[in-house]
Write a protein that holds these residues in place. Structure first.
Motif, short mmCIF file in Angstrom:
data_model
loop_
_atom_site.label_atom_id
_atom_site.label_comp_id
_atom_site.label_asym_id
_atom_site.label_seq_id
_atom_site.Cartn_x
_atom_site.Cartn_y
_atom_site.Cartn_z
N PHE A 1 0.82 14.57 -7.49
CA PHE A 1 0.85 13.65 -8.63
C PHE A 1 -0.09 14.14 -9.73
CE2 PHE A 1 -1.27 10.17 -10.85
CZ PHE A 1 -0.20 9.54 -11.46
N LEU A 2 -1.29 14.54 -9.36
CA LEU A 2 -2.27 15.02 -10.34
C LEU A 2 -1.80 16.32 -10.98
CD1 LEU A 2 -5.56 14.18 -8.41
CD2 LEU A 2 -4.63 13.00 -10.42
N GLU A 3 -1.14 17.17 -10.21
CA GLU A 3 -0.58 18.40 -10.78
C GLU A 3 0.48 18.06 -11.83
OE1 GLU A 3 -0.99 21.42 -6.90
OE2 GLU A 3 0.86 20.31 -7.27
N ALA A 4 1.31 17.05 -11.53
CA ALA A 4 2.34 16.65 -12.49
C ALA A 4 1.72 16.12 -13.78
CB ALA A 4 3.26 15.60 -11.86
N VAL A 5 0.68 15.31 -13.64
CA VAL A 5 -0.01 14.79 -14.82
C VAL A 5 -0.61 15.94 -15.63
CG1 VAL A 5 -1.97 13.41 -15.60
CG2 VAL A 5 -0.49 12.55 -13.78
N SER A 6 -1.25 16.87 -14.94
CA SER A 6 -1.86 18.02 -15.60
C SER A 6 -0.80 18.86 -16.32
CB SER A 6 -2.60 18.88 -14.58
OG SER A 6 -3.14 20.03 -15.17
N GLY B 1 1.77 17.71 -17.73
CA GLY B 1 2.24 17.00 -18.91
C GLY B 1 3.34 15.99 -18.64
N VAL B 2 3.58 15.69 -17.36
CA VAL B 2 4.57 14.66 -17.04
C VAL B 2 3.97 13.30 -17.41
CG1 VAL B 2 5.90 13.55 -15.20
CG2 VAL B 2 5.57 16.04 -15.19
N LYS B 3 4.66 12.56 -18.26
CA LYS B 3 4.11 11.30 -18.75
C LYS B 3 4.16 10.19 -17.71
CE LYS B 3 5.14 12.22 -23.62
NZ LYS B 3 5.91 11.78 -24.82
N LYS B 4 5.23 10.18 -16.93
CA LYS B 4 5.38 9.10 -15.96
C LYS B 4 5.84 9.68 -14.63
CE LYS B 4 6.70 5.24 -17.74
NZ LYS B 4 7.53 4.13 -18.32
N PRO B 5 4.92 10.31 -13.86
CA PRO B 5 5.32 10.82 -12.54
C PRO B 5 5.61 9.67 -11.58
CG PRO B 5 3.23 11.77 -13.29
CD PRO B 5 3.51 10.59 -14.15
N LYS B 6 6.66 9.83 -10.82
CA LYS B 6 7.06 8.83 -9.82
C LYS B 6 6.83 9.46 -8.45
CE LYS B 6 11.30 8.73 -9.04
NZ LYS B 6 12.76 8.68 -8.90
N ALA B 7 5.84 8.96 -7.72
CA ALA B 7 5.53 9.51 -6.40
C ALA B 7 6.61 9.09 -5.40
CB ALA B 7 4.16 9.03 -5.93
N VAL B 8 7.11 10.05 -4.63
CA VAL B 8 8.18 9.80 -3.67
C VAL B 8 7.61 9.84 -2.26
CG1 VAL B 8 10.42 10.57 -2.80
CG2 VAL B 8 9.87 10.82 -5.24
N LEU B 9 7.83 8.76 -1.51
CA LEU B 9 7.38 8.68 -0.12
C LEU B 9 8.54 8.22 0.75
CD1 LEU B 9 4.04 6.67 -0.61
CD2 LEU B 9 4.24 9.13 -0.17
N VAL B 10 8.64 8.75 1.96
CA VAL B 10 9.52 8.14 2.96
C VAL B 10 8.91 6.80 3.33
CG1 VAL B 10 10.54 8.34 5.25
CG2 VAL B 10 10.25 10.39 3.84
N GLY B 11 9.69 5.73 3.23
CA GLY B 11 9.17 4.40 3.51
C GLY B 11 8.72 4.24 4.95
N PRO B 12 7.81 3.33 5.23
CA PRO B 12 7.22 3.21 6.58
C PRO B 12 8.22 2.88 7.67
CG PRO B 12 6.50 1.41 5.15
CD PRO B 12 7.18 2.40 4.28
N ILE B 13 9.20 2.02 7.40
CA ILE B 13 10.17 1.68 8.45
C ILE B 13 11.06 2.88 8.75
CG2 ILE B 13 11.99 0.10 9.17
CD1 ILE B 13 9.34 -1.27 8.77
N SER B 14 11.58 3.52 7.70
CA SER B 14 12.44 4.70 7.92
C SER B 14 11.66 5.83 8.57
CB SER B 14 13.07 5.17 6.60
OG SER B 14 14.09 4.28 6.18
N TYR B 15 10.38 5.98 8.21
CA TYR B 15 9.59 7.05 8.84
C TYR B 15 9.54 6.84 10.35
CZ TYR B 15 5.75 9.90 10.45
OH TYR B 15 5.00 10.79 11.18
N LEU B 16 9.26 5.64 10.78
CA LEU B 16 9.20 5.38 12.21
C LEU B 16 10.56 5.57 12.87
CD1 LEU B 16 6.83 2.26 12.41
CD2 LEU B 16 6.30 4.62 13.09
N LEU B 17 11.62 5.11 12.22
CA LEU B 17 12.95 5.23 12.82
C LEU B 17 13.43 6.68 12.86
CD1 LEU B 17 14.68 2.08 11.29
CD2 LEU B 17 13.92 2.41 13.65
N LEU B 18 12.92 7.52 11.98
CA LEU B 18 13.26 8.94 12.01
C LEU B 18 12.65 9.66 13.20
CD1 LEU B 18 12.81 9.77 8.22
CD2 LEU B 18 14.95 10.00 9.50
#
Length: 819
Positions: free
Chosen positions: A190-195, A197-214
């Motif tokens: 995220f900090l690399e994206a800001v550096s 020049g990305v104005k609005k970085p959207k952090a992508v995470l596997v959600g907690p329920i899907s992570y466990l089910l995976l």
């Protein structure tokens, strides 16, 4: 108001359509209706994608990682190559006008493994390595295994990502699983994206329920969802770190919301996201599910305390009426109208209609435009295809790779604005023109193929004799020992071979000399297999770059790219063929080299084909007719090849079908109709041979339990499967189902550089023989060996053959003791 020029372009675009289509386009524009409603000032409709390809347009990350593993690059150089690729990805999204730019969707190997590493879910067997390896080397050891400095640790299991050909590393869980915040990759990216020049970085995470089910439980005394109370605080620590760094948008991927869920899991979704919302009220939560619609889970999804709900409209259009009616007033929707799984240009007429209905129901400001899923599953850029290359000229304008899909997302959003630019209308006109050209193209249809398909309709397919009757005849003919040994098909694709192929393709080597070089490699491979005592040999597939692309090159109605690389797993990339028209066989594809290889040995040498289901799943398939029709066309083409192989004296023919399980619909209610035509396609291509010809098939990295009945109906004489990474866990299911064919459970994990010992392989065989009689079992690796080096393959396969001999001795000894 539209300027005269824009109005003229709009009129011109519609002239190329039928009256009804033009009217639909005009009605989809919101201009006048929304002005009458008093909506004069609106923010721009937000655009984004759920993720972007990450291996590099020209496989830069593959080359960097493999250079690092070989010691040619140090960690600093690998990190530098990674940052360069992240910059290229962010720049592409910015240039295309995405308001939200994804970050943390990049990975050096696998995004699920990144989550496990971030959450400290490191299996116990890797703990000794923590003291001696860098974090980067520990990460790769978990993905690939580790066999150095006195350590010998197996890799983590790998399986398919839902119904795609992407493979992820399966998290491993114990009852007392320890989760802790171990890696800050997400925040650092995220900090690399800001550096950058990305104005609005959207952090992508596997959600907690899907992570466990995976993941997978390593013992049977708990369910992985029981771990949520231990896991959730670590997610909160990650979110706190992101929030402190200035992150205001987080995308939670929860693809399990499109699968069949029980009430407990639905309730858990509400509880988990309620806790996350309570602690982070100022972070915009975007919850994404994809590959299907929400179905019975839709009300659960709409009740979650998230700001934006993403819908895969390409595969879940049926959800929209209920969404438009019931979505909460404080919830936005992200509409995935651009297909993230296929490469055809967007049907802008349909997409604008959907967006128009959404705006009418919810208002302009609550609708976002996106891809249906991550663009990980498509190549980078059509513009990377070389002039005069392998892609036919007529096909290029019909294609949209990842970079073009970004433009399509932007175009659709721009066309929904009050003031529509001339550029947007030009883009609309060009799309509509190409859609019409494709619809009426002479390249799409072949009357002979369609006549053959019509003749097949309703006819019985498959083999006449039972599998038990065939087994007797095949044993009399082949005279194989107990626990026969074989390999799956491919052998290492060395630098020497790649150089040979490159010189042939660039014209510096004649076809005759190239063919001679391939025959030398086949001859050496056959001689080596004979020398170590393998029972059924393979020719090595040295003439093939890829098990699907090769057949695409030899079938009418199929095209292939020069640089259309798509990640399959880790650093493995493939170039899926493009099935654009009716499929037929131009000429025999494998017969000549199969006959040559068989002439080198008295032992059987397998004929090697890729099955119709896999060719479909590992290709970009035309979307203008049912998949079942295309599958039958491919099956008829392969049937001709199978029968020619038999006539050429090939006694064992393998038709690989790892894609059949991959194509299984995510909802159980949809599965039987799919399996009916998928099994029929296999029977069409395999069912024309005599009873003494032995038909093999191969599958890997899948949950076989879901298709066991279909595997039995496929009626293959021998089924070889991947089982080594899962420690033979699947065999109990085959035994319980009374699987009637012979089975070759893979005892050697070929996706790791580790060389298994004879003792390890013998122990694997003992597990197999605890479930099945020796006469039912074959001994083989997990999968083809093309990605490995000869110095790994030779000792590993020799150890496998030695282990089989020892097991035979034990079988004979037990028989004498019991006799």
């Amino acid at each position: 108001m539209l300027s005269r020029t824009k109005a003229s372009m709009k009129k011109h675009a519609c002239r190329t359509m039928s009256h009804g289509l033009a009217e639909a386009i005009l009605l989809s524009f919101p201009t006048q209706a929304y002005r009458q409603a008093g909506n004069h000032s609106r923010i721009r409709m937000l655009t984004h994608t759920l993720g972007y390809p990450r291996l590099g347009a020209f496989r830069e990350i593959k080359k960097a990682c493999e250079g690092y593993w070989k010691g040619a690059l140090d960690e600093k150089a690998l990190r530098s190559a990674s940052l360069e690729e992240k910059h290229r990805r962010w720049r592409a999204q910015q240039e295309a006008g995405m308001e939200l730019v994804a970050c943390n969707d990049f990975s050096l190997y696998d995004h699920v493994q990144d989550m496990s590493f971030m959450l400290g879910a490191i299996p116990e067997r890797y703990k000794p390595l923590c003291q001696n390896l860098s974090d980067l080397d520990l990460y790769f050891a978990m993905c690939r295994g580790y066999q150095e400095a006195g350590y010998d640790v197996t890799a983590m299991e790998m399986t398919k990502w839902f119904d795609t050909n992407y493979h992820y590393i399966v998290p491993e869980f114990t009852r007392n699983q320890d989760f802790h915040y171990y890696s800050r990759k997400c925040v650092e990216e995220f900090l690399e994206a800001v550096s950058f020049g990305v104005k609005k970085p959207k952090a992508v995470l596997v959600g907690p329920i899907s992570y466990l089910l995976l993941g997978k439980e390593k013992t049977d005394d708990f369910h992985r969802l029981d771990l949520i109370d231990t896991l959730l605080p670590v997610y909160m620590a990650v979110l706190e770190d992101l929030h402190h760094a200035g992150c205001t948008w987080v995308q939670f991927d929860e693809p399990f919301l499109v699968t069949d869920l029980d009430d407990r899991t639905r309730k858990l979704y509400a509880e988990v996201y309620g806790v996350l919302r309570q602690h982070f009220p100022d972070v915009h939560f975007l919850l994404a599910a994809y590959f299907d619609g929400f179905g019975d889970n839709l009300q659960t999804a709409m009740s979650l305390p998230v700001d934006t709900l993403h819908l895969d409209v390409v595969n879940g259009l049926y959800d929209l009426p209920a969404v438009f009616r019931d979505v909460p007033r404080d919830m936005n929707i992200s509409l995935g109208v651009v297909d993230g799984r296929n490469i055809w240009i967007n049907d802008v007429n349909e997409s604008l209609g959907i967006l128009g209905l959404a705006v009418k129901a919810l208002g302009h400001d609550r609708v976002m435009v996106s891809s249906s899923c991550s663009l990980l599953h498509v190549p980078y850029d059509v513009r990377n295809e070389p002039d005069g290359g392998t892609l036919p000229d007529f096909l290029g304008p019909w294609l949209a790779f990842a970079r073009q899909k970004l433009d399509e997302i932007r175009l659709l959003a721009d066309l929904m604005e009050d003031e529509v630019s001339a550029d947007a209308f030009y883009g609309l006109a060009e799309h509509l023109k190409q859609l019409e050209k494709r619809k009426h193209s002479k390249f799409l249809r072949n009357s002979d193929v369609r006549s053959a398909l019509d003749a097949l309709s309703g006819e019985p397919v498959g083999r006449r004799q039972s599998i038990a009757e065939r087994r007797v005849l095949q044993q009399e003919w082949l005279q194989l020992p107990v626990l026969p040994t074989t390999m799956i098909g491919s052998l290492p694709q060395t630098a020497e071979l790649r150089s040979l192929r490159k010189r042939y393709r660039d014209g510096s080597l004649s076809a005759e000399d190239y063919g001679s070089g391939v025959r030398v490699l086949i001859t050496n491979a056959v001689r080596w297999q004979e020398s170590i005592g393998l029972d059924v040999l393979v020719h090595g597939e040295f003439e093939r770059t890829d098990m699907v692309e090769f057949f695409g090159e030899h079938l009418d109605g199929v095209a292939f790219t020069g640089n259309g690389w798509v990640q399959s797993y880790g650093t493995r990339a493939v170039k899926p063929p493009i099935i654009y028209g009716d499929v037929s066989r131009k000429e025999p594809m494998t017969v000549e080299l199969a006959r040559f290889a068989q002439g080198l040995s008295e032992r059987p040498v397998k004929g090697m084909l890729t099955g119709p289901g896999t060719i479909l799943k590992w290709s970009f398939v035309r979307n203008d007719q049912p998949l079942s029709d295309t599958a039958m066309q491919v099956a008829l083409a392969l049937r001709e090849e199978v029968m020619d192989l038999e006539l050429a004296g090939i006694e064992v023919i393998q038709i690989d079908e790892p894609g059949i399980r991959e194509g299984l619909p995510l909802k159980k209610a949809d599965r039987e109709s799919y399996l009916e035509w998928a099994v029929r396609a296999f029977l069409v291509c395999s069912g024309g041979v005599g009873p003494a010809t032995q038909i093999h098939t191969h599958m890997c990295y899948a949950d076989y339990a879901d298709i066991l009945d279909a595997l039995i109906r496929m009626d293959a004489d021998v089924l070889t499967i991947e089982t080594a990474r899962s420690d033979m866990e699947v065999l109990s299911g085959f035994a319980a189902a009374g699987y009637p064919g012979q089975l070759g459970p893979g005892i050697y994990d070929i996706h790791s550089p580790r060389i298994p010992s004879v003792g390890e392989l013998n122990a694997q065989l003992e597990k197999v023989l605890s479930h099945f009689a020796p006469r039912q079992i074959w001994v083989n690796p997990d999968c083809g060996l093309k990605t490995r080096e000869w110095d790994e393959v030779v000792p590993a396969v020799e150890n496998m053959v030695t282990a089989a001999r020892k097991a035979r001795h034990q079988v004979r000894k037990r028989a004498l003791e019991e006799g």
